[in-house]
Design a protein around this motif. Structure first.
Motif, PDB file in Angstrom:
ATOM      1  N   LEU B  71       0.820  -1.076   0.111  1.00 46.52           N
ATOM      2  CA  LEU B  71       0.032   0.194   0.025  1.00 46.52           C
ATOM      3  C   LEU B  71       0.785   1.249   0.060  1.00 46.52           C
ATOM      4  O   LEU B  71       0.382   2.257  -0.485  1.00 46.52           O
ATOM      5  CB  LEU B  71      -1.091  -0.027   1.084  1.00 46.52           C
ATOM      6  N   PHE B  72       1.812   1.366   0.913  1.00 47.75           N
ATOM      7  CA  PHE B  72       2.755   2.440   0.681  1.00 47.75           C
ATOM      8  C   PHE B  72       3.701   2.240  -0.201  1.00 47.75           C
ATOM      9  O   PHE B  72       4.677   3.027  -0.020  1.00 47.75           O
ATOM     10  CB  PHE B  72       3.292   2.428   2.461  1.00 47.75           C
ATOM     11  N   ASP B  73       3.937   1.279  -1.212  1.00 43.97           N
ATOM     12  CA  ASP B  73       4.739   1.153  -2.288  1.00 43.97           C
ATOM     13  C   ASP B  73       6.437   1.264  -1.560  1.00 43.97           C
ATOM     14  O   ASP B  73       6.962   2.158  -2.011  1.00 43.97           O
ATOM     15  CB  ASP B  73       4.684   2.528  -3.180  1.00 43.97           C
ATOM     16  N   ALA B  74       6.323   0.782  -0.568  1.00 43.64           N
ATOM     17  CA  ALA B  74       7.732   0.813   0.260  1.00 43.64           C
ATOM     18  C   ALA B  74       8.851   0.169  -0.438  1.00 43.64           C
ATOM     19  O   ALA B  74       8.505  -0.537  -1.265  1.00 43.64           O
ATOM     20  CB  ALA B  74       7.602   0.034   1.800  1.00 43.64           C
ATOM     21  N   GLY B  75       9.984   0.639  -0.352  1.00 39.16           N
ATOM     22  CA  GLY B  75      11.171   0.153  -0.812  1.00 39.16           C
ATOM     23  C   GLY B  75      12.011  -0.585  -0.073  1.00 39.16           C
ATOM     24  O   GLY B  75      12.578  -1.778  -0.168  1.00 39.16           O
ATOM     25  N   ALA B 167       6.395  -5.413 -13.686  1.00 36.15           N
ATOM     26  CA  ALA B 167       5.884  -4.528 -12.795  1.00 36.15           C
ATOM     27  C   ALA B 167       4.404  -4.774 -12.514  1.00 36.15           C
ATOM     28  O   ALA B 167       3.791  -4.362 -11.759  1.00 36.15           O
ATOM     29  CB  ALA B 167       6.121  -3.369 -13.465  1.00 36.15           C
ATOM     30  N   THR B 170       3.600  -6.357  -9.475  1.00 34.46           N
ATOM     31  CA  THR B 170       3.649  -5.149  -8.135  1.00 34.46           C
ATOM     32  C   THR B 170       2.261  -4.686  -8.240  1.00 34.46           C
ATOM     33  O   THR B 170       1.474  -4.659  -6.990  1.00 34.46           O
ATOM     34  CB  THR B 170       4.567  -4.387  -8.649  1.00 34.46           C
ATOM     35  N   PHE B 171       1.755  -4.359  -9.502  1.00 38.73           N
ATOM     36  CA  PHE B 171       0.471  -3.523  -9.279  1.00 38.73           C
ATOM     37  C   PHE B 171      -0.714  -4.671  -8.874  1.00 38.73           C
ATOM     38  O   PHE B 171      -1.448  -4.232  -8.098  1.00 38.73           O
ATOM     39  CB  PHE B 171       0.058  -3.080 -10.810  1.00 38.73           C
ATOM     40  N   ARG B 174      -0.659  -4.871  -5.465  1.00 39.01           N
ATOM     41  CA  ARG B 174      -1.030  -3.475  -4.800  1.00 39.01           C
ATOM     42  C   ARG B 174      -2.562  -3.413  -4.647  1.00 39.01           C
ATOM     43  O   ARG B 174      -3.144  -3.000  -3.744  1.00 39.01           O
ATOM     44  CB  ARG B 174      -0.542  -2.302  -5.319  1.00 39.01           C
ATOM     45  N   PRO B 388      11.154  -4.808  -8.632  1.00 40.82           N
ATOM     46  CA  PRO B 388      11.646  -3.647  -9.006  1.00 40.82           C
ATOM     47  C   PRO B 388      12.083  -2.568  -8.058  1.00 40.82           C
ATOM     48  O   PRO B 388      12.994  -1.889  -8.221  1.00 40.82           O
ATOM     49  CB  PRO B 388      10.538  -3.073  -9.853  1.00 40.82           C
ATOM     50  N   ARG B 389      11.749  -2.920  -6.831  1.00 36.22           N
ATOM     51  CA  ARG B 389      12.339  -1.845  -5.627  1.00 36.22           C
ATOM     52  C   ARG B 389      13.637  -2.536  -4.990  1.00 36.22           C
ATOM     53  O   ARG B 389      13.850  -1.980  -3.850  1.00 36.22           O
ATOM     54  CB  ARG B 389      10.979  -1.744  -4.768  1.00 36.22           C
ATOM     55  N   LEU B 390      13.914  -3.672  -5.397  1.00 36.67           N
ATOM     56  CA  LEU B 390      15.119  -4.305  -4.582  1.00 36.67           C
ATOM     57  C   LEU B 390      16.260  -3.569  -4.668  1.00 36.67           C
ATOM     58  O   LEU B 390      17.035  -3.264  -3.557  1.00 36.67           O
ATOM     59  CB  LEU B 390      15.382  -5.866  -5.232  1.00 36.67           C
TER      60      LEU B 390
END
Lengths: 476, 427
Positions: B71-75, B167, B170-171, B174, B388-390
């Motif tokens: 939810l917070f698109d955390a990395g 990606a 990820t969506f 989410r 992708p956020r790794l």
């Protein structure tokens, strides 16, 4: 763990796909020199027409506030609409509403700092200012609702001539300490953050008077390593001190109601529910203020759509928490089996003030759910309208809690219907005058964006960022 | 830089001697639990419920961390997300299986189920039709169904991303999280109300769902911190961890230490201050006999001790300091669960003579869940390898300049290359 070993051998870190790239916090690759120029231009340039167009009505409203307060002090609390059975009316509603608005600033500057949320840098200064002015507006109400304002000093633990002490067991007493502490720490935090930027303004000043005043308040700042080191330590300590205050102030405000035995007030979820609501309304007001300001002050590259997007998400999250609390109150009113609790909530849903309850539900719970959609978050008109609805909804939340709970109490013979007087309405409008006058003066004379902090989140400030570092480091 | 890294180098953690612990726990726990069941069914039911609610906290907490990550698109939380997904997947089928004894012994746990005519009991009559046996079982079924759906789908798309790196995964996660967070809030609240608060069905508090959530998140953060530390020290996650995972986990653990205390104090204080018998009785029972001292243990052990221990930033990154705190968090959460559940069978104080049964139930459930968790962990990549956020989580291109911008002063030293980062961060 055979899997792990293979995984690590094969590990290739992929580049971020385009659709997931995070936009820069300062758009269009602006240099650090540009940031200083752009923020300083608001203060150094000619006073724009829109500023006067906003300032003059605000000043008139402020004058009206002064007149209303004078009238109220000279005549008595009877000029307000408060009357049996609603003995707390617009005064306490507006107090809680303004205090709530004052929550976003410290949350952004303290809690988001400790959580390393770097986007806060562009919006923290204006939000902190908003906090201080909102708390000033709020402070008027408890000071006046005592009736005889010349006895306000009795609120403080000072031995008076009648050998009386304040009632320390009263949450109203705790409010005095909570709000005054919050105000003091917020002002300190805000002022301390201003110091490096005041020094920039001092160095850029072209008139003697400006140089003197900015220099006076910059406290001799030179930007030396020692200054920055002390500054950063103090910032961290103040952030740590401010964080519990964000929670404590509205928790104590909630106890004004929750420690009673009145159905609709006495509920254990009140403290976190009030805090979430306060942050919600605070972000609503930050969006309301900053969306037009970024346009008229040409700050779109500093307060970017990413900032708006994140603030919409915080509003959505806190709005949903508030929604949980509303539904939990309803559920437990039923679950408790208490006929008084059940009546209080049925009266909210379908009583004479049901319209207020449904405005609250609509504005605070349903409307913010639109922020789930990216298209809504990216449309500034939508965001602006929703932020105003949040402000309206949060005002009605306090109206629902206070007026609806009070107007029909245990004895039907006591029931009544509250209506605000013209003094109530004009006093409330007058507080907007105070708020906007202060805010407009702030943005005209002080850096409304934390210049030094924003520079720190540019790619140029990071030697390891391929987009910046020493390669593109802006001139200054 | 080299000196700095060398000074932090430690021997890889050897976990081989702990390998048999889950099996030992399962067998000793099983023996104790069966013996308890034979000797005293009521005691067994209560001990089992305490252990179940304790581990349910862990599953729900894992799910919460996965949901908020998306939810917070955390990395920063990417490297730890995979094992949080495994924790969430313990909810189904394993915790559902462990719920079976509770479902079977429900009438022994929930007195309202034995009231012949619910219309003679006002508090029960008011809760109809929720407080009926069919509704109680239906709520349980719906909770587990929801937890199964969201935990399995979230892990499914996470594993799918390991193959493609798309990606789109990820969506999808989410979107699942967007709906999941509402379902999570409702189901957790109902679980807390129906399975714990419902033991004294006359009592009510709007805070109770939040209260269980706060304790659950606290326990889970301590567990996640411990697992992350261990996985770093044994080399499994060392290449992808950075200092900020430990900073954020430590900070969140600290925040939830305060949040739990704030929630519990608010609930207690509002009830105490209003002094209405229909609310106060719940706390009055918990002030009898040794429960009073258990309450004090919660005040000092659940709040003051971890609060003081977690105040310093540097200590939040130190292995030998954090391990005892995380273990302590387990103990305190267990005490909290016992404080909520046990007084309904032992109003005079904690039943020390049945402590072995409590431990047995805890060991049995814990042993099985540990085995399942380890098996899941070993059979999948230990972290989302193509998320992708790794890259962001590992600290590459993580723009940090000063404490004001959100970093720490010497972090740039650790960003030189991957090798240096592997040793950086927590010690």
């Amino acid at each position: 763990m055979a899997h792990s070993a293979n995984t690590l051998d094969e590990l290739k870190v992929l580049p971020t796909p385009k659709e997931l790239e995070r936009p820069l916090l300062v758009a269009n690759g602006r240099s650090i020199g540009w940031i200083s120029d752009q923020v300083a231009a608001i203060v150094e340039g000619k006073t724009p027409g829109w500023w006067w167009a906003a300032f003059i009505p605000s000043l008139l409203l402020l004058a009206m506030l002064g007149a209303m307060l004078l009238y109220q002090i000279s005549t008595g609390v009877g000029v307000w609409g408060n009357n049996h059975p609603v003995m707390w009316g617009w005064d306490i509603i507006n107090f809680v509403w303004w205090i709530g608005i004052g929550h976003a600033g410290t949350l952004i500057s303290a809690i988001l700092f400790l959580l390393r949320q770097r986007w806060r840098t562009a919006v923290n200064r204006a939000s902190e200012a908003m906090t201080i002015f909102a708390v000033m507006c709020a402070g008027i109400y408890p000071a006046l609702h005592v009736g005889r304002v010349w006895f306000d000093w009795w609120l403080f633990p000072v031995h008076n001539s009648n050998n009386l002490w304040p009632q320390f067991r009263s949450p109203l007493m705790w409010d005095v300490f909570a709000v005054s502490t919050y105000f003091t720490v917020s002002v300190l935090f805000w002022y301390m953050g201003l110091i490096p930027d005041l020094a920039v303004f001092r160095d850029r000043a072209k008139t003697k008077i400006r140089k003197f005043l900015y220099g006076l308040f910059a406290l001799g700042w030179t930007g030396s390593n020692r200054h920055w080191s002390n500054y950063e330590k103090a910032y961290l300590i103040l952030a740590g001190l401010s964080t519990p205050l964000v929670l404590s102030v509205h928790s104590i405000v909630s106890l004004d109601f929750a420690v009673s035995q009145l159905p609709g007030w006495h509920t254990t979820i009140f403290p976190p529910y009030f805090v979430a609501g306060a942050v919600f309304s605070g972000f609503g007001m930050v969006l309301t203020l900053l969306i037009p300001l970024r346009k008229v002050c040409h700050l779109e590259d500093l307060i970017t759509m990413r900032h708006i997007d994140v603030m919409c998400k915080v509003t959505l999250a806190t709005g949903s928490i508030v929604g949980y609390a509303y539904l939990m109150e309803l559920f437990i009113a039923w679950y408790s089996g208490s006929p008084y609790e059940r009546f209080a909530f049925l009266n909210r849903l379908g009583g004479p003030y049901a319209w207020g309850y449904w405005i609250m539900m609509g504005c605070n719970v349903i409307v913010p759910q639109l922020f789930w959609f990216r298209k809504v978050r990216e449309n500034l008109w939508w965001v602006f309208v929703i932020s105003i609805l949040v402000n309206i909804g949060m005002w009605f939340e306090r109206f629902v809690i206070i007026v609806i709970s009070l107007h029909r109490d245990f004895l039907p013979a006591n029931w009544g219907y509250f209506k605000p007087s013209w003094v109530d309405i004009c006093t409330y409008l007058g507080t907007f005058g105070l708020f906007f006058t202060m805010f407009l003066l702030f943005m005209r004379f002080l850096p409304m964006i934390a210049v030094a902090e924003v520079k720190g989140v540019t790619p140029q400030a990071d030697p390891h960022d391929p987009r910046g570092g020493a390669k593109e480091g802006g001139h200054h | 830089m080299s000196t700095h890294s060398d000074s932090l180098k430690v021997e890889p953690l050897d976990l081989s001697r702990w390998r048999d612990v889950p099996t030992i726990l399962i067998f000793t726990g099983l023996v104790g639990a069966v013996l308890g069941l034979v000797l005293n069914v009521n005691q067994f039911a209560h001990s089992w419920l305490v252990a179940f609610m304790f581990f349910l906290s862990l599953g729900l907490g894992g799910m919460f961390l996965v949901l908020v990550h998306h939810l917070f698109d955390a990395g920063w939380s990417v490297p730890i997300r995979r094992f949080c997904e495994h924790l969430a997947c313990l909810l189904f089928p394993w915790l559902a299986i462990f719920f079976v004894p509770i479902a079977l012994l429900a009438p022994r746990l929930y007195g309202w189920m034995n009231v012949a005519d619910p219309h003679t009991d006002h508090a029960l009559h008011a809760k109809l039709p929720l407080f009926t046996k069919p509704a109680w079982y239906l709520v349980a079924a719906l909770c587990f169904a929801a937890w199964w759906f969201f935990s399995s789908r979230l892990r499914h798309w996470s594993l799918e991303q390991d193959k493609t790196g798309a990606a789109e995964c990820t969506f999808r996660m989410r979107r699942l999280a967007a709906i999941g967070v509402f379902v999570f809030a409702v189901t957790l609240t109902f679980a807390a109300i129906m399975w714990m608060k419902g033991m004294m069905h006359q009592w009510f508090s709007t805070m109770y769902g939040v209260y269980y959530f706060a304790g659950s998140a606290w326990l889970t953060l301590a567990t996640v911190y411990l697992i992350t530390m261990v996985l770093k020290r044994n080399g499994t996650l060392a290449a992808v961890l950075h200092e900020h995972q430990f900073y954020f986990l430590g900070s969140l653990l600290f925040a939830f230490t305060v949040f739990y205390a704030y929630i519990h104090f608010s609930q207690y204080f509002i009830i105490w201050n209003a002094n209405m018998p229909e609310e106060t009785f719940w706390y009055v029972i918990r002030e009898q006999g040794s429960w009073f001292y258990v309450g004090l243990v919660l005040i000092f052990g659940h709040f003051f001790l971890p609060f003081l221990a977690l105040l310093r930033i540097d200590l939040k990154l130190t292995f030998w300091w954090m391990v005892p705190i995380c273990v302590w968090a387990w103990l305190m959460h267990y005490v909290d669960m016992a404080f909520n559940i046990k007084p309904s069978i032992s109003p005079g104080g904690y039943p020390w003579m049945w402590a072995w049964l409590d431990l047995s139930c805890l060991a049995l459930i814990g042993g099985v869940l540990a085995r399942v968790f380890l098996k899941s962990f070993a059979s999948h990549p230990p972290f989302p390898i193509k998320d992708p956020r790794l890259i962001e989580a590992m600290g590459h291109r993580h723009p940090v300049a000063s404490p004001i911008s959100g970093g720490e002063m010497d972090e740039t030293d650790e960003l030189a290359d991957v090798g240096a980062e592997a040793g950086g961060g927590a010690r």
